[in-house]
Design a protein around this motif. Structure first.
Motif, PDB file in Angstrom:
ATOM      1  N   ILE A  70       6.476  -3.225   0.140  1.00  0.00           N
ATOM      2  CA  ILE A  70       6.667  -2.467  -1.107  1.00  0.00           C
ATOM      3  C   ILE A  70       5.718  -2.983  -2.175  1.00  0.00           C
ATOM      4  CG2 ILE A  70       8.312  -2.000  -2.979  1.00  0.00           C
ATOM      5  CD1 ILE A  70      10.515  -2.080  -0.693  1.00  0.00           C
ATOM      6  N   ARG A  71       5.628  -4.311  -2.306  1.00  0.00           N
ATOM      7  CA  ARG A  71       4.704  -4.908  -3.280  1.00  0.00           C
ATOM      8  C   ARG A  71       3.259  -4.518  -2.965  1.00  0.00           C
ATOM      9  NH1 ARG A  71       7.449  -9.556  -2.114  1.00  0.00           N
ATOM     10  NH2 ARG A  71       9.128  -9.971  -3.542  1.00  0.00           N
ATOM     11  N   ALA A  72       2.889  -4.594  -1.695  1.00  0.00           N
ATOM     12  CA  ALA A  72       1.511  -4.285  -1.294  1.00  0.00           C
ATOM     13  C   ALA A  72       1.146  -2.837  -1.620  1.00  0.00           C
ATOM     14  CB  ALA A  72       1.327  -4.553   0.199  1.00  0.00           C
ATOM     15  N   LEU A  73       2.132  -1.963  -1.638  1.00  0.00           N
ATOM     16  CA  LEU A  73       1.899  -0.553  -1.961  1.00  0.00           C
ATOM     17  C   LEU A  73       2.024  -0.279  -3.461  1.00  0.00           C
ATOM     18  CD1 LEU A  73       3.874   1.054   0.995  1.00  0.00           C
ATOM     19  CD2 LEU A  73       1.381   1.048   0.681  1.00  0.00           C
ATOM     20  N   GLY A  74       2.282  -1.331  -4.246  1.00  0.00           N
ATOM     21  CA  GLY A  74       2.382  -1.176  -5.696  1.00  0.00           C
ATOM     22  C   GLY A  74       3.773  -0.829  -6.186  1.00  0.00           C
ATOM     23  N   GLY A  75       4.758  -0.973  -5.326  1.00  0.00           N
ATOM     24  CA  GLY A  75       6.131  -0.650  -5.713  1.00  0.00           C
ATOM     25  C   GLY A  75       6.853  -1.844  -6.309  1.00  0.00           C
ATOM     26  N   ASP A  76       7.987  -1.567  -6.913  1.00  0.00           N
ATOM     27  CA  ASP A  76       8.842  -2.572  -7.528  1.00  0.00           C
ATOM     28  C   ASP A  76       9.993  -2.876  -6.567  1.00  0.00           C
ATOM     29  OD1 ASP A  76      10.522  -4.132  -9.075  1.00  0.00           O
ATOM     30  OD2 ASP A  76      10.946  -2.569 -10.551  1.00  0.00           O
ATOM     31  N   VAL A  77      10.016  -4.094  -6.034  1.00  0.00           N
ATOM     32  CA  VAL A  77      11.048  -4.451  -5.051  1.00  0.00           C
ATOM     33  C   VAL A  77      12.445  -4.469  -5.657  1.00  0.00           C
ATOM     34  CG1 VAL A  77       9.494  -5.740  -3.551  1.00  0.00           C
ATOM     35  CG2 VAL A  77      10.758  -6.943  -5.338  1.00  0.00           C
TER      36      VAL A  77
END
Length: 179
Positions: A70-77
């Protein structure tokens, strides 16, 4: 995961958040069941502890891995999505069963099995999407975790089957110790 995220990364993050939510819940469920199993004086229940602890640890690894993706895709965990809220709502019923003080271990194993069924379906969906996107890297990662989840489910099915055999057909209960 790059090929899978090409068309609609926000929707992929949404699916990964859903999985993360369920994996997070699974860790809590296993923790509760493990604490009750540890308090048991039944040698068969105690013989299952290592396997169940390994499954709990795999659930925690799945959660951590999903958070990395999720982080690698720019998302907020720590973010939420409609899908993750739905997963939390679905899991709440199972959680209520497992957190009740008056539940017997066979009922807790049954509730865990229900959670593992949902968990398996989630990894199955991600695997199918990775195949469709021709994303071999994501597919390999999903297949690894899906196989672990299938092991969890099969072990719990076997446990429930043995409880049912003992209760319905009579005879001594023989719980599995090894997957």
């Amino acid at each position: 995961m790059k090929k899978l995220a090409e068309r609609n990364p926000e929707k992929l993050i949404d699916l990964l958040l859903e999985r993360r939510t369920f994996e997070r819940t699974a860790v809590k469920l296993y923790d509760r069941v493990l604490s009750l199993m540890s308090a048991s004086e039944d040698a068969q229940i105690l013989g299952m502890l290592d396997t169940m602890q390994a499954y709990r640890d795999e659930e925690a690894e799945h959660q951590e891995w999903l958070e990395e993706q999720i982080r690698a895709l720019g998302g907020d965990v720590n973010g939420e999505s409609a899908r993750s809220r739905l997963a939390a709502t679905e899991a709440r019923g199972i959680e209520q069963v497992i957190l009740r003080e008056d539940m017997e271990l066979p009922h807790l194993f049954h509730a865990l099995m229900a959670a593992e069924l949902v968990d398996n379906a989630g990894w199955d969906l991600l695997t199918a999407l990775a195949e469709e996107a021709d994303d071999d890297e994501a597919l390999d990662a999903f297949l690894l975790r899906q196989a672990e989840e299938e092991d969890h489910l099969e072990y719990l099915r076997e446990t429930m089957s043995r409880y049912a055999e003992s209760q319905v057909l009579g005879g001594a209960l023989q719980l599995p110790t090894e997957p």
